[in-house]
Design an enzyme around this catalytic site. Structure first.
Site, PDB file in Angstrom:
ATOM      1  N   ARG A  90       0.843  -1.195   0.000  1.00 64.85           N
ATOM      2  CA  ARG A  90       0.000   0.000   0.000  1.00 64.85           C
ATOM      3  C   ARG A  90       0.886   1.255   0.000  1.00 64.85           C
ATOM      4  O   ARG A  90       0.574   2.250  -0.630  1.00 64.85           O
ATOM      5  CB  ARG A  90      -0.838  -0.050   1.291  1.00 64.85           C
ATOM      6  N   ASP A 150     -18.597   5.240   1.780  1.00 63.65           N
ATOM      7  CA  ASP A 150     -18.749   4.299   2.905  1.00 63.65           C
ATOM      8  C   ASP A 150     -20.017   4.625   3.701  1.00 63.65           C
ATOM      9  O   ASP A 150     -20.724   3.737   4.176  1.00 63.65           O
ATOM     10  CB  ASP A 150     -17.525   4.406   3.833  1.00 63.65           C
ATOM     11  N   ARG A 153     -22.930   3.371   1.897  1.00 60.89           N
ATOM     12  CA  ARG A 153     -23.032   1.912   2.084  1.00 60.89           C
ATOM     13  C   ARG A 153     -23.650   1.601   3.448  1.00 60.89           C
ATOM     14  O   ARG A 153     -24.549   0.756   3.565  1.00 60.89           O
ATOM     15  CB  ARG A 153     -21.639   1.275   1.993  1.00 60.89           C
ATOM     16  N   HIS A 177     -10.829   6.511   4.725  1.00 63.78           N
ATOM     17  CA  HIS A 177     -11.544   5.706   3.727  1.00 63.78           C
ATOM     18  C   HIS A 177     -10.676   4.446   3.560  1.00 63.78           C
ATOM     19  O   HIS A 177      -9.825   4.378   2.690  1.00 63.78           O
ATOM     20  CB  HIS A 177     -11.675   6.477   2.406  1.00 63.78           C
TER      21      HIS A 177
HETATM   22  P1  NAD Z   1      -8.370   2.861 -13.623  1.00 61.44           P
HETATM   23  O1  NAD Z   1      -7.049   2.206 -13.640  1.00 61.44           O
HETATM   24  O2  NAD Z   1      -9.502   2.280 -14.393  1.00 61.44           O
HETATM   25  O3  NAD Z   1      -8.203   4.367 -14.144  1.00 61.44           O
HETATM   26  C1  NAD Z   1      -7.143   5.188 -13.816  1.00 61.44           C
HETATM   27  C2  NAD Z   1      -6.922   6.123 -14.995  1.00 61.44           C
HETATM   28  O4  NAD Z   1      -5.920   7.077 -14.607  1.00 61.44           O
HETATM   29  C3  NAD Z   1      -6.387   5.415 -16.244  1.00 61.44           C
HETATM   30  O5  NAD Z   1      -7.229   5.688 -17.366  1.00 61.44           O
HETATM   31  C4  NAD Z   1      -4.994   6.003 -16.442  1.00 61.44           C
HETATM   32  O6  NAD Z   1      -4.625   6.143 -17.794  1.00 61.44           O
HETATM   33  C5  NAD Z   1      -5.158   7.362 -15.774  1.00 61.44           C
HETATM   34  N1  NAD Z   1      -3.899   7.984 -15.378  1.00 61.44           N
HETATM   35  C6  NAD Z   1      -2.831   7.412 -14.776  1.00 61.44           C
HETATM   36  N2  NAD Z   1      -1.867   8.340 -14.588  1.00 61.44           N
HETATM   37  C7  NAD Z   1      -2.361   9.511 -15.066  1.00 61.44           C
HETATM   38  C8  NAD Z   1      -1.833  10.823 -15.150  1.00 61.44           C
HETATM   39  N3  NAD Z   1      -0.630  11.118 -14.696  1.00 61.44           N
HETATM   40  N4  NAD Z   1      -2.606  11.777 -15.694  1.00 61.44           N
HETATM   41  C9  NAD Z   1      -3.844  11.510 -16.189  1.00 61.44           C
HETATM   42  N5  NAD Z   1      -4.384  10.273 -16.126  1.00 61.44           N
HETATM   43  C10 NAD Z   1      -3.642   9.288 -15.590  1.00 61.44           C
HETATM   44  O7  NAD Z   1      -8.772   3.022 -12.101  1.00 61.44           O
HETATM   45  P2  NAD Z   1     -10.234   3.297 -11.531  1.00 61.44           P
HETATM   46  O8  NAD Z   1     -10.907   2.005 -11.233  1.00 61.44           O
HETATM   47  O9  NAD Z   1     -10.917   4.328 -12.360  1.00 61.44           O
HETATM   48  O10 NAD Z   1      -9.882   3.941 -10.107  1.00 61.44           O
HETATM   49  C11 NAD Z   1      -9.310   5.221 -10.036  1.00 61.44           C
HETATM   50  C12 NAD Z   1      -8.969   5.547  -8.594  1.00 61.44           C
HETATM   51  O11 NAD Z   1     -10.166   5.751  -7.848  1.00 61.44           O
HETATM   52  C13 NAD Z   1      -8.201   4.429  -7.873  1.00 61.44           C
HETATM   53  O12 NAD Z   1      -7.181   5.002  -7.082  1.00 61.44           O
HETATM   54  C14 NAD Z   1      -9.270   3.806  -6.998  1.00 61.44           C
HETATM   55  O13 NAD Z   1      -8.714   3.147  -5.873  1.00 61.44           O
HETATM   56  C15 NAD Z   1     -10.030   5.039  -6.626  1.00 61.44           C
HETATM   57  N6  NAD Z   1     -11.353   4.820  -6.029  1.00 61.44           N
HETATM   58  C16 NAD Z   1     -11.686   5.643  -5.001  1.00 61.44           C
HETATM   59  C17 NAD Z   1     -12.894   5.504  -4.376  1.00 61.44           C
HETATM   60  C18 NAD Z   1     -13.240   6.419  -3.213  1.00 61.44           C
HETATM   61  O14 NAD Z   1     -14.242   6.242  -2.530  1.00 61.44           O
HETATM   62  N7  NAD Z   1     -12.417   7.416  -2.953  1.00 61.44           N
HETATM   63  C19 NAD Z   1     -13.801   4.507  -4.784  1.00 61.44           C
HETATM   64  C20 NAD Z   1     -13.446   3.702  -5.871  1.00 61.44           C
HETATM   65  C21 NAD Z   1     -12.202   3.846  -6.489  1.00 61.44           C
END
Ligand code: NAD
Length: 308
Positions: A90, A150, A153, A177
């Site tokens: 992590r 959360d 949920r 979170h």
């Molecule tokens: P994903 O891998 O599908 O998408 C990530 C995107 O970021 C990709 O399209 C990638 O090309 C792009 N990317 C990477 N580096 C970049 C940069 N420097 N500039 C611009 N774009 C860039 O991932 P996802 O499933 O969409 O999840 C995205 C994030 O959201 C993850 O960190 C995930 O853990 C988080 N998330 C947060 C919550 C919350 O409650 N906060 C909930 C669900 C997911």
């Protein structure tokens, strides 16, 4: 100059594109820009969304890789980041995403210092702090989605248990979170009645709802690889709260400056959300055990921030 209703989503992955979809269906924004380092991905998502325009309230769609697109945006949502690789810790993922987020935020503020930045990329609390530091903006304009998902949920599971629509329940998941989050029962109510004093209170059942909430992301990811529908709706709702200045109270990841006796950390606590951003107007009356849990969450997040 700010263009009212312009929203930029950085990261066209599952979460970013689903958030854009939810915003489009709900008619939240006037203009939605999808920005990603992979231009084709951003373009593909924007085209796919554009083709549904006949069936939604309507918004201008743009896409690309250039930060000039961020000019004039009222809100910038950051969902970009690397995915956790098998065997990767992590901490290692945090360091990678912290560098990505820092560089994104610097590019954003180089062209737009008036926007509000909503962090979503995980670990969202530590990354909110990193984004706030890198931005040089007031903390009211750089915050994270925190425990909003959360909390939704928890309210869903409690509502299911009580036979009540989730909106009638006021109960927050608080803190990180992540694994150290906890329900703030002492500040929870249902239909205006203190939840712990209500007829439906059952400690074992309520703790079961909180446990299901804590495990929800793992349960979904183990089945379908990612979570995106509910967070997409969360993002659309938070963006609407800002664009429409609704002053909703949401458990956002807020940089704390003495609130709850904590400093130099960002974590999920209720804040009032509107057109000028998010503000902590009052503190929840937590009991001693809950205060301790909040301190534990803060320490976990701070330890991560200190690793940078
Ligand atoms: P994903 O891998 O599908 O998408 C990530 C995107 O970021 C990709 O399209 C990638 O090309 C792009 N990317 C990477 N580096 C970049 C940069 N420097 N500039 C611009 N774009 C860039 O991932 P996802 O499933 O969409 O999840 C995205 C994030 O959201 C993850 O960190 C995930 O853990 C988080 N998330 C947060 C919550 C919350 O409650 N906060 C909930 C669900 C997911």
């Amino acid at each position: 100059m700010i263009q009212p209703g312009k929203v930029v989503v950085i990261g066209a992955g599952f979460v970013g594109s689903t958030a854009a979809y939810a915003m489009l269906i709900e008619g939240v924004a006037r203009e939605i820009v999808i920005l990603d380092i992979h231009k084709e991905k951003a373009e593909g998502e924007a085209l796919d969304l554009e083709h549904g325009m006949q069936f939604v309230p309507g918004a201008k769609m743009s896409f690309g890789t250039d930060y000039k697109l961020v000019k004039g945006a009222q809100i910038v949502v950051i969902t970009a980041g690397a995915n956790q690789k098998p065997g990767q810790s992590r901490r290692d993922l945090f360091v990678i995403n912290a560098n990505i987020v820092k560089s994104i935020v610097k590019s954003v503020v180089a062209v737009n210092k008036e926007c509000i930045i909503l962090m979503v990329t995980n670990p969202v609390d530590a990354l909110t702090y990193v984004a706030w530091k890198a931005s040089g903006l007031p903390r009211e304009r750089v915050f994270g989605s925190g425990t909003t998902l959360d909390t939704a949920r928890l309210r869903f599971y409690l509502g299911e248990m009580m036979g009540v629509y989730p909106q009638g329940i006021h109960a927050y998941m608080l803190g990180e979170h992540g694994d150290s989050e906890f329900p703030g029962w002492s500040a929870a109510s249902v239909g205006g009645v203190d939840l712990q004093k209500s007829k439906v209170w059952n400690t074992a059942k309520m703790e079961q709802a909180a446990l299901k909430t804590k495990r929800a992301a793992y349960e979904i990811i183990s089945r379908k690889g990612a979570t995106y529908y509910a967070i997409g709706l969360v993002i659309a709702r938070l963006v609407r709260d800002m664009l429409d200045d609704t002053r909703s109270i949401m458990p956002l990841s807020m940089v704390l400056k003495g609130e709850y006796g904590l400093n130099g950390v960002s974590l999920g606590v209720p804040a009032v959300l509107g057109a000028s951003g998010a503000q902590i107007k009052q503190e929840l009356p937590l009991n001693a055990e809950e205060k301790k849990k909040l301190r534990i969450s803060a320490k976990i997040i701070k330890d991560l921030i200190d690793k940078l």
